[in-house]
Design a protein around this motif. Sequence first.
Motif, short mmCIF file in Angstrom:
data_model
loop_
_atom_site.label_atom_id
_atom_site.label_comp_id
_atom_site.label_asym_id
_atom_site.label_seq_id
_atom_site.Cartn_x
_atom_site.Cartn_y
_atom_site.Cartn_z
N SER A 168 -2.38 9.39 6.88
CA SER A 168 -3.36 10.02 7.71
C SER A 168 -4.93 9.80 6.95
N ASP A 169 -4.86 9.47 5.69
CA ASP A 169 -6.20 9.39 4.92
C ASP A 169 -6.76 7.92 4.84
N LYS A 170 -6.97 7.41 5.99
CA LYS A 170 -7.50 6.02 6.12
C LYS A 170 -8.65 6.01 5.19
N GLU B 66 8.18 -6.43 3.03
CA GLU B 66 6.73 -5.86 3.36
C GLU B 66 6.86 -4.95 4.59
N TYR B 67 7.87 -4.91 5.35
CA TYR B 67 7.91 -3.86 6.49
C TYR B 67 8.48 -2.30 6.01
N LEU B 68 8.93 -2.66 4.58
CA LEU B 68 9.11 -1.05 4.19
C LEU B 68 7.85 -0.60 3.51
N GLY C 168 1.78 2.53 5.57
CA GLY C 168 1.05 2.39 6.80
C GLY C 168 0.33 1.15 6.66
N LYS C 169 -0.67 0.70 7.60
CA LYS C 169 -1.35 -0.43 7.57
C LYS C 169 -2.15 -0.45 6.44
N PRO C 170 -2.45 -1.50 5.91
CA PRO C 170 -3.48 -1.53 4.61
C PRO C 170 -4.84 -1.32 5.14
N ASP C 171 -5.54 -0.78 3.96
CA ASP C 171 -7.16 -0.50 4.65
C ASP C 171 -7.85 -1.99 4.49
N LYS C 172 -7.30 -2.88 3.56
CA LYS C 172 -7.94 -4.25 3.64
C LYS C 172 -6.75 -5.31 3.36
N GLU C 173 -6.86 -6.32 3.85
CA GLU C 173 -5.83 -7.28 3.67
C GLU C 173 -6.35 -8.61 3.12
N GLU C 174 -5.76 -9.46 2.30
CA GLU C 174 -6.22 -10.78 1.86
C GLU C 174 -5.39 -11.54 1.88
N TYR D 190 -4.47 -3.76 0.35
CA TYR D 190 -5.43 -2.78 -0.62
C TYR D 190 -5.07 -1.48 -0.03
N TYR D 191 -5.01 -0.52 -0.63
CA TYR D 191 -4.99 0.92 -0.18
C TYR D 191 -6.08 1.79 -1.14
N TYR D 192 -6.94 2.10 -0.69
CA TYR D 192 -7.96 3.03 -1.55
C TYR D 192 -7.17 4.31 -1.68
N LEU D 193 -7.58 4.70 -3.05
CA LEU D 193 -7.15 6.10 -3.37
C LEU D 193 -8.22 7.01 -3.51
N GLU D 194 -9.20 6.85 -3.35
CA GLU D 194 -10.59 7.51 -3.30
C GLU D 194 -11.55 7.32 -2.38
#
Length: 133
Positions: A35-37, A63-65, A71-77, A87-91
């Motif tokens: 919930s914290d995109k 990967e599916y796990l 959830g869906k990553p915030d960014k993907e490379e 990439y998952y932002y923590l702040e």
Amino acid sequence: MKKLNTFLFIVACCLTTACSTPESLQGFDSDTWKSDKNGCLGKRTTLIPEFEKIRKELYGKKEYLVRNLLGKPDKEELMERSQRIYYYYLESGAQCEQTIELSDALRAEVRINSLGKVSEITYNHPDEIKKPE
């Protein structure tokens, strides 16, 4: 008819267990994390100790796990040889206002190898992470 019912039952069991989260990861508050995109609400910051506890258990998982859990990553490379970094932002940071480029805000980086398995999980600022005791 009985053989068909047995077969369908076995298939149903396989499908439900194949996509489920392992018991060792079920204590993680996945719903709050998702919930914290982009980490903009500050909820993921409070989950860092929980994430750090399960981080090493994610190595070798599919990967599916990871997508089910985080959830869906915030960014993907996309890297060479079909490798990816999630990439998952923590702040909160610049990514909350401008989502096009990577922000320098604290983030978890999950590397997925060409076989679709987690091969590495790091942080862009590892010195800011407090290790659980």
